[in-house]
Design an enzyme around this catalytic site. Sequence first.
Site, PDB file in Angstrom:
ATOM      1  N   HIS A  92       0.835  -1.202   0.000  1.00  0.00           N
ATOM      2  CA  HIS A  92       0.000   0.000   0.000  1.00  0.00           C
ATOM      3  C   HIS A  92       0.867   1.248   0.000  1.00  0.00           C
ATOM      4  O   HIS A  92       1.983   1.266   0.542  1.00  0.00           O
ATOM      5  CB  HIS A  92      -0.963  -0.005   1.187  1.00  0.00           C
ATOM      6  CG  HIS A  92      -0.320   0.007   2.543  1.00  0.00           C
ATOM      7  ND1 HIS A  92       0.092   1.161   3.169  1.00  0.00           N
ATOM      8  CD2 HIS A  92      -0.041  -1.010   3.411  1.00  0.00           C
ATOM      9  CE1 HIS A  92       0.599   0.867   4.356  1.00  0.00           C
ATOM     10  NE2 HIS A  92       0.537  -0.444   4.531  1.00  0.00           N
ATOM     11  N   ASP A  94      -0.471   4.337   0.963  1.00  0.00           N
ATOM     12  CA  ASP A  94      -0.963   5.325   1.914  1.00  0.00           C
ATOM     13  C   ASP A  94      -0.261   5.170   3.252  1.00  0.00           C
ATOM     14  O   ASP A  94       0.362   4.134   3.542  1.00  0.00           O
ATOM     15  CB  ASP A  94      -2.480   5.211   2.093  1.00  0.00           C
ATOM     16  CG  ASP A  94      -2.908   3.890   2.729  1.00  0.00           C
ATOM     17  OD1 ASP A  94      -2.334   2.843   2.353  1.00  0.00           O
ATOM     18  OD2 ASP A  94      -3.790   3.895   3.603  1.00  0.00           O
ATOM     19  N   ASP A 118       6.072   1.589   7.434  1.00  0.00           N
ATOM     20  CA  ASP A 118       4.776   1.068   6.980  1.00  0.00           C
ATOM     21  C   ASP A 118       4.189   1.941   5.896  1.00  0.00           C
ATOM     22  O   ASP A 118       3.424   2.844   6.160  1.00  0.00           O
ATOM     23  CB  ASP A 118       3.837   1.000   8.195  1.00  0.00           C
ATOM     24  CG  ASP A 118       2.572   0.230   7.935  1.00  0.00           C
ATOM     25  OD1 ASP A 118       2.493  -0.461   6.901  1.00  0.00           O
ATOM     26  OD2 ASP A 118       1.659   0.327   8.757  1.00  0.00           O
ATOM     27  N   GLU A 151      -5.090   1.408   2.744  1.00  0.00           N
ATOM     28  CA  GLU A 151      -4.979   0.224   3.600  1.00  0.00           C
ATOM     29  C   GLU A 151      -5.114   0.578   5.072  1.00  0.00           C
ATOM     30  O   GLU A 151      -5.522  -0.254   5.877  1.00  0.00           O
ATOM     31  CB  GLU A 151      -3.632  -0.470   3.350  1.00  0.00           C
ATOM     32  CG  GLU A 151      -3.500  -1.845   3.996  1.00  0.00           C
ATOM     33  CD  GLU A 151      -2.946  -1.804   5.427  1.00  0.00           C
ATOM     34  OE1 GLU A 151      -2.998  -2.844   6.108  1.00  0.00           O
ATOM     35  OE2 GLU A 151      -2.463  -0.722   5.847  1.00  0.00           O
ATOM     36  N   GLU A 152      -4.777   1.814   5.414  1.00  0.00           N
ATOM     37  CA  GLU A 152      -4.704   2.201   6.826  1.00  0.00           C
ATOM     38  C   GLU A 152      -6.046   2.681   7.388  1.00  0.00           C
ATOM     39  O   GLU A 152      -6.105   3.211   8.490  1.00  0.00           O
ATOM     40  CB  GLU A 152      -3.650   3.305   7.013  1.00  0.00           C
ATOM     41  CG  GLU A 152      -2.230   2.909   6.634  1.00  0.00           C
ATOM     42  CD  GLU A 152      -1.594   1.926   7.598  1.00  0.00           C
ATOM     43  OE1 GLU A 152      -2.315   1.400   8.472  1.00  0.00           O
ATOM     44  OE2 GLU A 152      -0.389   1.677   7.482  1.00  0.00           O
ATOM     45  N   HIS A 357       3.364   3.606  12.478  1.00  0.00           N
ATOM     46  CA  HIS A 357       2.358   4.578  12.937  1.00  0.00           C
ATOM     47  C   HIS A 357       2.877   5.505  14.036  1.00  0.00           C
ATOM     48  O   HIS A 357       2.129   6.363  14.500  1.00  0.00           O
ATOM     49  CB  HIS A 357       1.078   3.886  13.428  1.00  0.00           C
ATOM     50  CG  HIS A 357       0.419   3.020  12.409  1.00  0.00           C
ATOM     51  ND1 HIS A 357      -0.786   2.386  12.628  1.00  0.00           N
ATOM     52  CD2 HIS A 357       0.780   2.674  11.142  1.00  0.00           C
ATOM     53  CE1 HIS A 357      -1.136   1.688  11.565  1.00  0.00           C
ATOM     54  NE2 HIS A 357      -0.194   1.850  10.654  1.00  0.00           N
TER      55      HIS A 357
END
Length: 385
Positions: A92, A94, A118, A151-152, A357
């Site tokens: 991903h 995003d 990530d 995805e997040e 994150h």
Amino acid sequence: MVTLVLRALCPGCSAGGVLATVVGMLELAQDPIALTAALVDIESPSHHEAAIADQIEQALKGIDGVEVFRMHHTVMARTHRGLGSRVILAGHIDTVPIAENVPSQLIDGTLHGCGSVDMKSGMACYLHAFATLANAENLQHDLTLICYEAEEVAATYNGLAKLQRSHPEWLEGDLALLGEPSGAMIEAGCQGSVRLKVRAHGVRAHSARSWLGDNAMHKLSPVIARIAEYSAREVEVDGCMYHEGLNIVHCESGVATNTIPDEAWMYVNFRFAPDRTLDEAMAHMLGVLDLPEGVDYEVSDAVPGARPGLDQPAAQALLRATGGNFRAKYGWTDVARFAELGVPAVNFGPGDPSFAHKKDEQCPVHMITTVSEQLLQYLTNPASA
């Protein structure tokens, strides 16, 4: 236009800061460390991936002989060389919201910035491999590259899920690699997850006359006790050890400090090993909860797990290329979508997932180099075909 920050390639750059920059279009064949920095520097929180998708699409269209397709902010490309097998490289594009951690910084051999773990480092390795090998004579497998959006956030927005529904042919292959952070080793399969909202119903009353009411929170107490006493299973699946977990993750009740509550509710989450089907996991969970009269539930979320699939020939070849190191994936990832289609899939990307994150998100650059080199080795090794 984007700024390509070549910190990793500059002498003395370990102290941090920008020693040299080159302004130009996204260059996929550059060193994956520099490519990671360039991707991090393009802000792309969920639902705002247009800029990074534009750059990736334009760069992919510059590669001869590959098919490029875009669906909203999901960008795909694939080769058609008739090599007899196909490996999917997916990830991903995003990130979670920016937390004053863009642009990227390279400090003492570690790249800091939103998405560095990530999963823009994983995407950099995959984009680099695709661009480098798409027309290389020693490529052993046809390649499909999927760079997907959203995805997040809630699964309904997930670009890979939308692709699975509308264009499933793009998910066909012999092995799928997902660039989720895995510490530069293979994390196989993933846990499934069921989340229930369990709600108790009662009758409100003054606490001085509690017998006139029916305390909803008390109705939940035996269920809470059963969850607290639950002994989670550990089980080996295809050589990977999974640890299950059943937990209350949110609980609320109360009207006022002198009032018997007429409603109480909690979210209960069951993370289960991939040897259980979703139906089996649901049945097991409800059996443990054993909801009494006056307590009901609704399904908040339910996703199946994915078996490791390390016994498949394509996965075995990847294991050899990465030195045979692997472990079970805790948590759920999009490898489960490939598993539903019968495609073996593993997580393989740089970075420690515990930094995902976080405001101080960071990835050691040696992990980016390791993943990139092992990926190129695997895709060009005749023994993997």
